[in-house]
Design a protein around this motif. Structure first.
Motif, PDB file in Angstrom:
ATOM      1  N   PHE A  74       0.697  -1.202   0.043  1.00  0.00           N
ATOM      2  CA  PHE A  74      -0.098   0.045  -0.042  1.00  0.00           C
ATOM      3  C   PHE A  74       0.937   1.487  -0.114  1.00  0.00           C
ATOM      4  CE2 PHE A  74      -3.170  -2.914   1.608  1.00  0.00           C
ATOM      5  CZ  PHE A  74      -4.135  -2.607   1.113  1.00  0.00           C
ATOM      6  N   ALA A  75       0.475   2.190  -0.713  1.00  0.00           N
ATOM      7  CA  ALA A  75       1.126   3.605  -0.586  1.00  0.00           C
ATOM      8  C   ALA A  75       0.152   4.352   0.550  1.00  0.00           C
ATOM      9  CB  ALA A  75       1.119   4.159  -1.967  1.00  0.00           C
ATOM     10  N   THR A  76       0.846   5.292   1.205  1.00  0.00           N
ATOM     11  CA  THR A  76       0.190   6.286   1.969  1.00  0.00           C
ATOM     12  C   THR A  76       0.007   7.514   1.428  1.00  0.00           C
ATOM     13  OG1 THR A  76       1.345   5.088   3.887  1.00  0.00           O
ATOM     14  CG2 THR A  76       0.473   7.473   4.222  1.00  0.00           C
ATOM     15  N   ALA A  77      -1.253   7.860   1.040  1.00  0.00           N
ATOM     16  CA  ALA A  77      -1.674   9.012   0.635  1.00  0.00           C
ATOM     17  C   ALA A  77      -1.603  10.185   1.542  1.00  0.00           C
ATOM     18  CB  ALA A  77      -2.909   8.956   0.184  1.00  0.00           C
ATOM     19  N   ALA A  78      -2.046  10.221   2.352  1.00  0.00           N
ATOM     20  CA  ALA A  78      -2.044  11.305   3.530  1.00  0.00           C
ATOM     21  C   ALA A  78      -2.293  10.564   5.058  1.00  0.00           C
ATOM     22  CB  ALA A  78      -3.016  12.363   3.330  1.00  0.00           C
ATOM     23  N   VAL A  79      -1.745  11.379   5.912  1.00  0.00           N
ATOM     24  CA  VAL A  79      -2.041  11.221   7.315  1.00  0.00           C
ATOM     25  C   VAL A  79      -2.026  12.357   7.994  1.00  0.00           C
ATOM     26  CG1 VAL A  79      -1.113  10.067   9.447  1.00  0.00           C
ATOM     27  CG2 VAL A  79      -0.613   8.983   7.188  1.00  0.00           C
ATOM     28  N   GLU A  80      -3.220  12.428   8.849  1.00  0.00           N
ATOM     29  CA  GLU A  80      -3.242  13.367   9.933  1.00  0.00           C
ATOM     30  C   GLU A  80      -3.702  12.956  11.170  1.00  0.00           C
ATOM     31  OE1 GLU A  80      -3.069  16.533   9.211  1.00  0.00           O
ATOM     32  OE2 GLU A  80      -2.816  16.685   7.227  1.00  0.00           O
ATOM     33  N   ARG A  81      -2.978  13.190  12.115  1.00  0.00           N
ATOM     34  CA  ARG A  81      -3.031  12.434  13.267  1.00  0.00           C
ATOM     35  C   ARG A  81      -2.751  13.332  14.391  1.00  0.00           C
ATOM     36  NH1 ARG A  81       0.538   7.367  14.915  1.00  0.00           N
ATOM     37  NH2 ARG A  81      -0.181   7.251  16.980  1.00  0.00           N
ATOM     38  N   LEU A 118       0.619  14.854  13.834  1.00  0.00           N
ATOM     39  CA  LEU A 118       1.678  14.500  12.893  1.00  0.00           C
ATOM     40  C   LEU A 118       0.659  14.525  11.356  1.00  0.00           C
ATOM     41  CD1 LEU A 118       4.096  12.414  12.230  1.00  0.00           C
ATOM     42  CD2 LEU A 118       2.633  10.614  12.746  1.00  0.00           C
ATOM     43  N   ARG A 119       1.853  14.954  10.379  1.00  0.00           N
ATOM     44  CA  ARG A 119       1.283  15.064   9.186  1.00  0.00           C
ATOM     45  C   ARG A 119       2.135  14.471   8.177  1.00  0.00           C
ATOM     46  NH1 ARG A 119      -0.255  21.190   8.229  1.00  0.00           N
ATOM     47  NH2 ARG A 119      -2.046  20.263   8.981  1.00  0.00           N
ATOM     48  N   ASP A 179       5.631  13.678  -0.347  1.00  0.00           N
ATOM     49  CA  ASP A 179       6.010  14.937   0.508  1.00  0.00           C
ATOM     50  C   ASP A 179       6.640  14.877   1.860  1.00  0.00           C
ATOM     51  OD1 ASP A 179       6.552  17.702   0.289  1.00  0.00           O
ATOM     52  OD2 ASP A 179       4.441  18.087   1.292  1.00  0.00           O
ATOM     53  N   GLY A 180       6.832  13.407   2.124  1.00  0.00           N
ATOM     54  CA  GLY A 180       7.509  13.211   3.522  1.00  0.00           C
ATOM     55  C   GLY A 180       6.425  13.535   4.556  1.00  0.00           C
ATOM     56  N   TRP A 181       7.085  13.306   5.734  1.00  0.00           N
ATOM     57  CA  TRP A 181       6.197  13.726   6.942  1.00  0.00           C
ATOM     58  C   TRP A 181       6.695  14.783   7.872  1.00  0.00           C
ATOM     59  CZ3 TRP A 181       8.291  12.665  11.677  1.00  0.00           C
ATOM     60  CH2 TRP A 181       9.473  12.050  11.828  1.00  0.00           C
ATOM     61  N   ARG A 182       5.812  15.373   8.658  1.00  0.00           N
ATOM     62  CA  ARG A 182       6.382  16.392   9.753  1.00  0.00           C
ATOM     63  C   ARG A 182       5.606  16.227  11.063  1.00  0.00           C
ATOM     64  NH1 ARG A 182       6.069  22.026   7.057  1.00  0.00           N
ATOM     65  NH2 ARG A 182       3.691  21.365   6.864  1.00  0.00           N
ATOM     66  N   GLU A 216      11.646  12.006   5.207  1.00  0.00           N
ATOM     67  CA  GLU A 216      11.531  11.720   3.595  1.00  0.00           C
ATOM     68  C   GLU A 216      10.464  10.623   3.262  1.00  0.00           C
ATOM     69  OE1 GLU A 216      12.719  13.624   1.367  1.00  0.00           O
ATOM     70  OE2 GLU A 216      13.653  14.913   2.971  1.00  0.00           O
ATOM     71  N   GLU A 217      10.322   9.756   4.172  1.00  0.00           N
ATOM     72  CA  GLU A 217       9.183   8.745   4.142  1.00  0.00           C
ATOM     73  C   GLU A 217       7.736   9.057   3.958  1.00  0.00           C
ATOM     74  OE1 GLU A 217      10.996   9.085   7.030  1.00  0.00           O
ATOM     75  OE2 GLU A 217      12.334   7.195   7.257  1.00  0.00           O
ATOM     76  N   ASP A 218       7.086   8.469   3.355  1.00  0.00           N
ATOM     77  CA  ASP A 218       5.568   8.962   3.281  1.00  0.00           C
ATOM     78  C   ASP A 218       4.880   8.777   4.430  1.00  0.00           C
ATOM     79  OD1 ASP A 218       5.709   9.703   0.541  1.00  0.00           O
ATOM     80  OD2 ASP A 218       5.201   7.504  -0.026  1.00  0.00           O
ATOM     81  N   ARG A 219       5.397   7.767   5.342  1.00  0.00           N
ATOM     82  CA  ARG A 219       4.858   7.888   6.834  1.00  0.00           C
ATOM     83  C   ARG A 219       5.890   7.419   7.641  1.00  0.00           C
ATOM     84  NH1 ARG A 219      -0.690   5.395   7.998  1.00  0.00           N
ATOM     85  NH2 ARG A 219      -0.710   5.535  10.335  1.00  0.00           N
ATOM     86  N   PRO A 220       5.927   8.067   8.936  1.00  0.00           N
ATOM     87  CA  PRO A 220       7.119   7.639   9.723  1.00  0.00           C
ATOM     88  C   PRO A 220       6.940   6.349  10.449  1.00  0.00           C
ATOM     89  CG  PRO A 220       5.723   9.298  10.875  1.00  0.00           C
ATOM     90  CD  PRO A 220       5.246   9.074   9.331  1.00  0.00           C
ATOM     91  N   PRO A 221       8.161   5.660  10.766  1.00  0.00           N
ATOM     92  CA  PRO A 221       7.955   4.405  11.432  1.00  0.00           C
ATOM     93  C   PRO A 221       7.303   4.514  12.761  1.00  0.00           C
ATOM     94  CG  PRO A 221       9.970   4.466  10.448  1.00  0.00           C
ATOM     95  CD  PRO A 221       9.412   5.732  10.386  1.00  0.00           C
TER      96      PRO A 221
END
Length: 121
Positions: A56-63, A81-82, A87-90, A107-112
């Motif tokens: 699966f590819a992560t499209a977006a995460v808002e947590r 967490l976004r 676009d990586g994560w912040r 840089e990952e699409d979602r942090p471990p």
């Protein structure tokens, strides 16, 4: 969907995907990592689950990130967490003034998950 000890949601997702080949699947804020499954299913099944989840590819995460203080069970917002595909994560921490400041990025699409736990919220 979220894996929990004794409740392996990843198995239900794998079955649903297998029954509908060619379908597009969108999972909203999934937590399908194997950290809660390894003791129950063993390494061979856990490797199969991990390979499936990596498909699966992560499209977006808002947590929102919260801290529950015991024994009063008072909930305090720690940060946010976004992440966005490509676009990586912040990670942002809420300061004493109520403003958010960036405290970590990747840089990952979602942090471990272990990296999220290590952030100084």
């Amino acid at each position: 969907p979220r894996n929990a000890r004794g409740d392996a949601v990843v198995l239900a997702v794998m079955q649903a995907v297998a029954k509908t080949p060619g379908a597009a699947w969108i999972l909203v804020n999934p937590v399908l990592d194997d950290s809660t499954l390894a003791p129950t299913f063993g390494l061979q099944c856990t490797d199969r689950h991990a390979a499936f989840v990596r498909g699966f590819a992560t499209a977006a995460v808002e947590r929102g990130m919260y801290l529950v203080k015991r024994p009063a069970m008072a909930v305090r917002a720690r940060g946010h967490l976004r992440a966005a595909y490509g676009d990586g994560w912040r990670a942002f921490r809420r300061g004493a003034d109520g403003e958010f400041e960036e405290v970590a990025a990747g840089e990952e699409d979602r942090p471990p998950p272990k990296q999220v736990e290590a952030i100084n919220w």
